[in-house]
Design an enzyme around this catalytic site. Structure first.
Site, PDB file in Angstrom:
ATOM      1  N   CYS A 166      44.136  36.837  33.207  1.00  0.00           N
ATOM      2  CA  CYS A 166      44.359  37.936  34.147  1.00  0.00           C
ATOM      3  C   CYS A 166      45.805  38.436  34.088  1.00  0.00           C
ATOM      4  CB  CYS A 166      43.983  37.429  35.528  1.00  0.00           C
ATOM      5  SG  CYS A 166      44.446  38.520  36.836  1.00  0.00           S
ATOM      6  N   GLU A 192      37.363  40.083  31.852  1.00  0.00           N
ATOM      7  CA  GLU A 192      38.380  41.146  31.922  1.00  0.00           C
ATOM      8  C   GLU A 192      37.853  42.405  31.236  1.00  0.00           C
ATOM      9  OE1 GLU A 192      41.291  41.644  33.347  1.00  0.00           O
ATOM     10  OE2 GLU A 192      41.346  39.699  34.290  1.00  0.00           O
TER      11      GLU A 192
HETATM   12  C1  LIG Z   1      40.534  42.295  37.072  1.00  0.00           C
HETATM   13  C2  LIG Z   1      42.007  42.086  37.054  1.00  0.00           C
HETATM   14  N1  LIG Z   1      42.537  41.284  36.119  1.00  0.00           N
HETATM   15  C3  LIG Z   1      43.925  41.100  36.140  1.00  0.00           C
HETATM   16  C4  LIG Z   1      44.753  41.664  37.048  1.00  0.00           C
HETATM   17  C5  LIG Z   1      46.210  41.437  37.044  1.00  0.00           C
HETATM   18  N2  LIG Z   1      46.611  40.572  38.107  1.00  0.00           N
HETATM   19  C6  LIG Z   1      44.144  42.484  37.980  1.00  0.00           C
HETATM   20  N3  LIG Z   1      44.845  43.137  38.919  1.00  0.00           N
HETATM   21  N4  LIG Z   1      42.752  42.722  37.983  1.00  0.00           N
END
Ligand SMILES: Cc1ncc(CN)c(N)n1
Length: 225
Positions: free
Chosen positions: A134, A206
């Site tokens: 993430c 993701e």
């Molecule tokens: C789904 C998603 N993945 C990662 C990030 C980064 N923190 C986020 N804001 N959102």
């Protein structure tokens, strides 16, 4: 280092992030506002559960230093990253209540329930494996888009790029990588393989998150990832 192995294994998935129409749309400013709005609302819910994962990390940490790292990551997500969402919501005309009461999509739930489940069952190393793709992948995307001429000056999407390319966010991603290496390097191969599985699964989620946002999809379809 363990994170080199993770990066190499996840590269075929990660390469697709920068090619994704949603990410490209942020980079060249062509992304439809309705898609970004959908993404921001789902992402806000995502970040609430992501913070819970950091909290679990603090509970499971074996050393005060690690406990502090998780607490700092929780604090910066709640107060800095989520503030980006609150500010965008204000610009788009969504209230804080609306933002918090968004209905979760199937992809969002698949991602957050997976992370929470693995973090609850595992040790501090599993917690880091859950959140690593993430922070690291958003930093990679932010840094790549930041290199595109004029992208970070875009009057609407520029703030998003600046957030994920910022030194603060880069340090957070680097701290997480360092912690992953510290916790995984001496582990037996069976445990490393489990951490790798979590990292690859969250890397796929993701990608599915970008897909969900681009198609404004509340439900999932087959994917060939
Ligand atoms: C789904 C998603 N993945 C990662 C990030 C980064 N923190 C986020 N804001 N959102």
């Amino acid at each position: 280092m363990f994170t080199d192995r993770l990066y190499e294994k996840a590269k075929p998935i990660w390469d697709q992030y920068l090619e994704h129409p949603f990410v490209r749309g942020i980079g060249d400013g062509s992304l439809e506002l309705e898609k970004f709005k959908f993404f921001m609302e789902q992402d806000y819910l995502y970040l609430i559960d992501y913070c819970r994962v950091f909290a679990l990390g603090s509970v499971k940490a074996n050393q005060l230093e690690t406990m502090t790292m998780f607490a700092d990551m929780l604090h910066s997500t709640l107060n800095e990253e989520m503030d980006l969402h609150r500010k965008y919501a204000e610009r788009i005309g969504i209230s804080k209540e609306e933002l918090e009461n968004t209905k979760p999509s199937a992809t969002l739930l698949a991602y957050t329930s997976y992370m929470l489940n693995k973090a609850q069952q595992g040790s501090e190393a599993e917690v880091v494996a859950c959140v690593l793709a993430c922070a690291w992948s958003y930093n990679e995307i932010g840094l790549a888009l930041n290199k595109k001429e004029g992208a970070s000056e875009h009057e609407f999407y520029g703030d998003w790029i600046k957030m994920y390319a910022s030194d603060e966010f880069t340090n957070l991603a680097e701290d997480m990588k360092q912690l992953m290496n510290q916790l995984a390097d001496d582990k037996p191969e069976r445990e490393k393989a489990h951490l790798e599985e979590i990292f690859l699964h969250t890397s796929k989620l993701e990608y599915l998150f970008w897909e969900m946002a681009d198609k404004k999809k509340m439900w999932v379809e087959d994917s060939n990832l």
